[in-house]
Design a protein around this motif. Structure first.
Motif, PDB file in Angstrom:
ATOM      1  N   GLU A  81      -4.983  -6.943  14.343  1.00 39.83           N
ATOM      2  CA  GLU A  81      -5.692  -5.662  14.404  1.00 39.83           C
ATOM      3  C   GLU A  81      -6.914  -5.561  13.492  1.00 39.83           C
ATOM      4  N   ASN A  82      -7.372  -6.656  12.913  1.00 41.01           N
ATOM      5  CA  ASN A  82      -8.677  -6.636  12.235  1.00 41.01           C
ATOM      6  C   ASN A  82      -9.705  -7.465  12.982  1.00 41.01           C
ATOM      7  N   VAL A  83      -9.425  -7.781  14.239  1.00 40.74           N
ATOM      8  CA  VAL A  83     -10.329  -8.531  15.102  1.00 40.74           C
ATOM      9  C   VAL A  83     -10.633  -7.667  16.318  1.00 40.74           C
ATOM     10  N   ASP A  84     -11.895  -7.564  16.681  1.00 47.66           N
ATOM     11  CA  ASP A  84     -12.284  -6.681  17.784  1.00 47.66           C
ATOM     12  C   ASP A  84     -11.827  -7.225  19.139  1.00 47.66           C
ATOM     13  N   THR A  91      -7.835  -1.436  13.773  1.00 44.96           N
ATOM     14  CA  THR A  91      -7.355  -0.483  12.776  1.00 44.96           C
ATOM     15  C   THR A  91      -7.345  -1.016  11.359  1.00 44.96           C
ATOM     16  N   GLN A  92      -7.309  -2.341  11.186  1.00 42.18           N
ATOM     17  CA  GLN A  92      -7.136  -2.945   9.860  1.00 42.18           C
ATOM     18  C   GLN A  92      -5.836  -2.469   9.203  1.00 42.18           C
ATOM     19  N   GLY A  93      -4.922  -1.913  10.003  1.00 40.86           N
ATOM     20  CA  GLY A  93      -3.685  -1.387   9.458  1.00 40.86           C
ATOM     21  C   GLY A  93      -3.842  -0.053   8.758  1.00 40.86           C
ATOM     22  N   ILE A  94      -4.941   0.646   8.978  1.00 39.91           N
ATOM     23  CA  ILE A  94      -5.264   1.883   8.283  1.00 39.91           C
ATOM     24  C   ILE A  94      -5.180   3.056   9.259  1.00 39.91           C
ATOM     25  N   ALA A  95      -4.451   4.098   8.872  1.00 39.04           N
ATOM     26  CA  ALA A  95      -4.293   5.250   9.758  1.00 39.04           C
ATOM     27  C   ALA A  95      -5.626   5.893  10.109  1.00 39.04           C
ATOM     28  N   ALA A  96      -6.557   5.916   9.166  1.00 40.46           N
ATOM     29  CA  ALA A  96      -7.856   6.546   9.414  1.00 40.46           C
ATOM     30  C   ALA A  96      -8.657   5.817  10.492  1.00 40.46           C
ATOM     31  N   LEU A  97      -8.278   4.576  10.812  1.00 40.72           N
ATOM     32  CA  LEU A  97      -9.000   3.798  11.814  1.00 40.72           C
ATOM     33  C   LEU A  97      -8.233   3.691  13.132  1.00 40.72           C
ATOM     34  N   ARG A  98      -7.246   4.538  13.323  1.00 41.52           N
ATOM     35  CA  ARG A  98      -6.429   4.442  14.535  1.00 41.52           C
ATOM     36  C   ARG A  98      -7.249   4.615  15.813  1.00 41.52           C
ATOM     37  N   ASP A  99      -8.387   5.281  15.718  1.00 39.91           N
ATOM     38  CA  ASP A  99      -9.220   5.508  16.908  1.00 39.91           C
ATOM     39  C   ASP A  99     -10.525   4.716  16.865  1.00 39.91           C
ATOM     40  N   ALA A 100     -10.584   3.687  16.048  1.00 41.96           N
ATOM     41  CA  ALA A 100     -11.798   2.868  15.930  1.00 41.96           C
ATOM     42  C   ALA A 100     -11.841   1.852  17.075  1.00 41.96           C
ATOM     43  N   ILE A 101     -12.147   2.338  18.267  1.00 35.42           N
ATOM     44  CA  ILE A 101     -12.114   1.510  19.472  1.00 35.42           C
ATOM     45  C   ILE A 101     -13.312   0.556  19.491  1.00 35.42           C
ATOM     46  N   ALA A 102     -13.035  -0.721  19.680  1.00 31.81           N
ATOM     47  CA  ALA A 102     -14.108  -1.719  19.745  1.00 31.81           C
ATOM     48  C   ALA A 102     -14.798  -1.657  21.101  1.00 31.81           C
ATOM     49  N   ARG A 103     -16.113  -1.728  21.065  1.00 30.89           N
ATOM     50  CA  ARG A 103     -16.883  -1.690  22.318  1.00 30.89           C
ATOM     51  C   ARG A 103     -16.966  -3.063  22.981  1.00 30.89           C
ATOM     52  N   GLN A 104     -16.794  -4.122  22.192  1.00 30.22           N
ATOM     53  CA  GLN A 104     -16.842  -5.467  22.759  1.00 30.22           C
ATOM     54  C   GLN A 104     -15.916  -6.372  21.965  1.00 30.22           C
ATOM     55  N   ASP A 105     -15.609  -7.513  22.552  1.00 32.82           N
ATOM     56  CA  ASP A 105     -14.769  -8.502  21.882  1.00 32.82           C
ATOM     57  C   ASP A 105     -15.505  -9.140  20.718  1.00 32.82           C
ATOM     58  N   LEU A 138       0.456   2.931   9.058  1.00 23.30           N
ATOM     59  CA  LEU A 138       0.167   3.277  10.452  1.00 23.30           C
ATOM     60  C   LEU A 138       1.199   2.701  11.409  1.00 23.30           C
ATOM     61  N   ARG A 139       1.543   1.432  11.234  1.00 19.88           N
ATOM     62  CA  ARG A 139       2.385   0.730  12.209  1.00 19.88           C
ATOM     63  C   ARG A 139       3.789   0.422  11.698  1.00 19.88           C
ATOM     64  N   GLY A 140       4.033   0.563  10.388  1.00 18.12           N
ATOM     65  CA  GLY A 140       5.328   0.182   9.841  1.00 18.12           C
ATOM     66  C   GLY A 140       5.373  -1.301   9.512  1.00 18.12           C
ATOM     67  N   ALA A 141       6.565  -1.809   9.308  1.00 15.90           N
ATOM     68  CA  ALA A 141       6.752  -3.191   8.847  1.00 15.90           C
ATOM     69  C   ALA A 141       7.060  -4.132   9.998  1.00 15.90           C
ATOM     70  N   THR A 142       6.526  -5.337   9.914  1.00 18.27           N
ATOM     71  CA  THR A 142       6.954  -6.437  10.770  1.00 18.27           C
ATOM     72  C   THR A 142       8.109  -7.144  10.088  1.00 18.27           C
ATOM     73  N   ARG A 143       9.132  -7.479  10.881  1.00 18.53           N
ATOM     74  CA  ARG A 143      10.309  -8.132  10.319  1.00 18.53           C
ATOM     75  C   ARG A 143      10.250  -9.642  10.551  1.00 18.53           C
ATOM     76  N   ASN A 144      10.716 -10.391   9.570  1.00 15.78           N
ATOM     77  CA  ASN A 144      10.839 -11.837   9.729  1.00 15.78           C
ATOM     78  C   ASN A 144      11.943 -12.117  10.745  1.00 15.78           C
ATOM     79  N   PRO A 145      11.652 -12.800  11.856  1.00 14.34           N
ATOM     80  CA  PRO A 145      12.677 -13.024  12.880  1.00 14.34           C
ATOM     81  C   PRO A 145      13.871 -13.840  12.379  1.00 14.34           C
TER      82      PRO A 145
END
Length: 475
Positions: A81-84, A91-105, A138-145
Motif C-alpha cells: 500500500e505504499n506503491v501506486d 495509504t502508506q498504512g495511514i488513516a488520513a490517506l485512506r482516500d488517496a486514490i492513485a491516478r496511474q500505476d 487503518l488496517r490492523g495487524a498482519t499475522r505471521n502464518p
C-alpha cells in the motif's frame, strides 16, 4: 494434482499459455484462497476482484486471438500500500490517506501489468513503513502464518504473508532497511532487493525524499527463485523520470568457477541466535555442494555503515516542511513504538559525519575491494529470528535492534543487490539467509539462491496457524 493457487508463477504462465487453464480460472482460484485464509492473516487489505477478473478475461481473449498477452500472462500479484496502483488508495498504512486514490500505476507496476501480470489486491504495511512489524491504525495487524504469537516482519509483511499462504505467487513490496528480506525471514519466503538504479522510483503524487531515493528500492517476494527472476526481468525499464536509473544489462559477464563466497557468521561481532547460525551453516554447506567455495570472513566497516545509514535516513528521510510529524497522523501504538525506539535510533547514528555521502563512498570502496576477492556474501538478514508480538514496544529490548540488522542496512546504504532464501524451519518458525552481490549482479545472487533452493525440499504454500477472531485486537 495440486490446486492452482499452490503453483509457481512460472508454472501458471506455462499452463495458461498452453490452454490447460484460463487466466480467469487462475484468478478465481486465488480469489477463493484469499477468501479462505485472509481473514486469519489480514495480509490483503483490499481485494481487486472485479478488476482482476476483467484483466484475466482480456488475457484469455488475447490468447484466443493469437496475440501475446506478455511473459507474465495472467499471473495474479499483490502490491504493497505504499506503491501506486491506478484506481486504488496508496495509504502508506495511514488513516488520513485512506482516500488517496492513485491516478496511474507506479512505473514498475505499469511494466508488470504490460507484461501480463494482474494486480489482485493491496497488502498491509506498518505506518509509513517505519516499523519491523506489520500493523497500523487503518488496517490492523498482519499475522505471521506460522505463528500468531510472532511478527510477520515489516514493512513488506503483507506481501510475504500473502505469498507464503498461496493467496498469490508474487508480491511487490520495497526494501529501505531490510523491508523485503526481513519479512521473508519471518514468513519463510524468498525475496529480491535489487540494486540501486535498477527499478524506477519516479511517479506518484510527489517526489520521494532523498533518503528513500538512495536507500530504498522496489522488489518482488515469492516462493520460488525462478519467480523472482521472472518478475525482476519485467520491472526494470526506465520511464525517463528517475535520475538514479541505470540501463545496465540484467546479466553480467560470466564469473569463472568456482565462485567464491564470503560467509559472515557474526556481523561486526553481533550475537547470532543458534537457529540463524544453523541456517547460515546449512546454506554454506548447500552452496559448497553446488560447487561454490565458501570461506568465513567479516564485512568491512560494518558498524560505521549502519551509522552512516542512520544519519542519512534521519536527515533526509522525510519532507519536513510539507509533512506533519509522523506521530500526529499515525496510531497511538505507532506513537508508543516510536517513543520507545527513538533513543536507540538517535544513538545508532554514532559520531556525526562531516559529509555522510563522502563516508558512504569510502565504505563502498572498501566493500568493492572485498567483493573483488569473493563476489558473493552469505550472511544473516537479522541475526535473530521473528520476535514475539509486542517486543518492539519495549525500549530495553529495542536497544540492540540496529546491531542485529547491520548486514541488511549496509546493503541498502551501498545500493547492492541481495536475495533472501529460506533454508528450513526450527521450532515451528522458518528461517532465511541473504546472498549479497556486487551492484547490478542480481544474476549472481539469484543463481546462488537457486542452487540452495534446488537442494532443499520444495517450498509449498502453508495453511495459516492463526485465529481469525484475534485479528482486530492484534498488536
Amino acid at each position: 494434482m495440486p490446486e492452482l493457487w499452490m503453483l509457481s508463477a512460472s508454472e501458471l504462465v506455462h499452463r495458461i499459455r498452453t490452454g490447460e487453464v484460463s487466466s480467469r480460472e487462475v484468478v478465481q482460484a486465488h480469489l477463493r484462497r484469499i477468501d479462505e485464509v485472509n481473514p486469519g492473516v489480514n495480509a490483503l487489505t483490499v481485494v481487486l476482484d472485479e478488476q482482476a477478473l476483467a484483466a484475466a478475461d482480456a488475457v484469455d481473449r488475447a490468447l484466443r486471438c493469437g496475440d501475446d498477452p506478455g511473459p507474465l500472462c495472467g499471473v495474479p500479484i499483490t502490491v504493497k500500500e505504499n506503491v501506486d496502483v491506478a484506481g486504488s488508495a496508496t495509504t502508506q498504512g495511514i488513516a488520513a490517506l485512506r482516500d488517496a486514490i492513485a491516478r496511474q500505476d507506479a512505473p514498475h507496476i505499469a511494466q508488470l501489468r504490460a507484461a501480463g501480470a494482474i494486480p489482485i489486491g493491496r497488502t498491509n504495511m506498518p505506518e509509513f513503513g517505519m516499523r519491523w512489524h506489520t500493523t497500523n491504525g487503518l488496517r490492523g495487524a498482519t499475522r505471521n502464518p506460522w505463528s500468531a504469537e510472532h511478527t510477520p516482519g515489516g514493512s513488506s509483511g503483507g506481501d510475504a504473508a500473502a505469498v507464503i499462504t498461496g493467496m498469490v505467487p508474487l508480491g511487490l513490496g520495497n526494501d529501505g532497511a531490510g523491508s523485503l528480506r526481513w519479512p521473508a525471514q519471518c514468513c519463510g519466503a524468498t525475496a529480491l532487493k535489487p540494486s540501486l538504479g535498477r527499478v524506477t522510483q519516479s511517479g506518484g503524487r510527489q517526489p520521494t525524499p532523498f533518503a528513500f531515493q538512495l536507500l530504498g528500492v522496489h522488489g518482488p517476494v515469492a516462493r520460488h527463485v525462478e519467480d523472482l527472476r521472472l518478475a525482476f526481468t519485467h520491472m526494470c525499464a526506465n520511464d525517463g523520470g528517475d535520475p538514479w536509473h541505470a540501463p545496465v544489462p540484467l546479466n553480467g559477464p560470466p564469473v569463472p568457477p568456482p565462485i567464491r563466497v564470503s560467509l559472515v557468521t557474526a556481523p561486526g561481532g553481533t550475537d547470532v541466535h543458534p537457529a540463524v547460525r544453523y541456517a547460515l551453516r546449512r546454506a554454506a554447506d548447500l552452496l559448497t555442494d553446488a560447487g561454490y567455495v565458501v570461506e568465513e570472513h567479516d564485512a568491512p566497516a560494518l558498524e560505521r555503515a549502519g551509522e552512516i545509514y542512520t544519519q542519512i535516513m534521519s536527515s533526509y528521510g522525510r519532507v519536513h516542511r510539507v509533512q506533519p510529524p509522523v506521530q500526529t497522523v499515525a496510531s497511538d501504538e505507532f506513537a508508543r513504538f516510536w517513543q520507545a525506539y527513538e533513543p536507540t535510533w538517535t544513538r545508532a547514528g554514532g559520531e556525526p559525519a562531516f559529509d555522510p555521502m563522502m563516508e558512504r563512498a569510502a565504505i563502498a570502496r572498501a566493500w568493492n575491494d572485498w567483493l573483488g576477492r569473493a563476489p558473493l556474501v552469505l550472511a544473516p538478514i537479522r541475526t535473530q529470528p521473528a520476535f514475539r508480538l509486542g517486543r518492539d514496544l519495549d525500549p530495553a529490548w529495542l536497544s540492540d535492534f540496529p546491531a542485529t540488522m547491520r548486514m541488511a542496512v549496509a546493503v541498502n546504504l551501498l545500493g547492492l543487490p541481495a536475495v533472501a532464501i529460506p533454508t528450513g524451519e526450527t521450532d515451528g518458525l522458518p528461517h532465511a539467509v541473504q546472498i549479497i552481490g556486487p551492484r547490478f549482479r542480481e544474476d549472481l545472487c539469484l543463481d546462488a539462491a537457486a542452487a540452495i533452493e534446488a537442494r532443499i525440499p520444495p517450498l509449498a504454500p502453508i495453511d495459516p496457524h492463526t485465529d481469525p477472531a484475534s485479528i482486530s485486537s492484534a498488536t
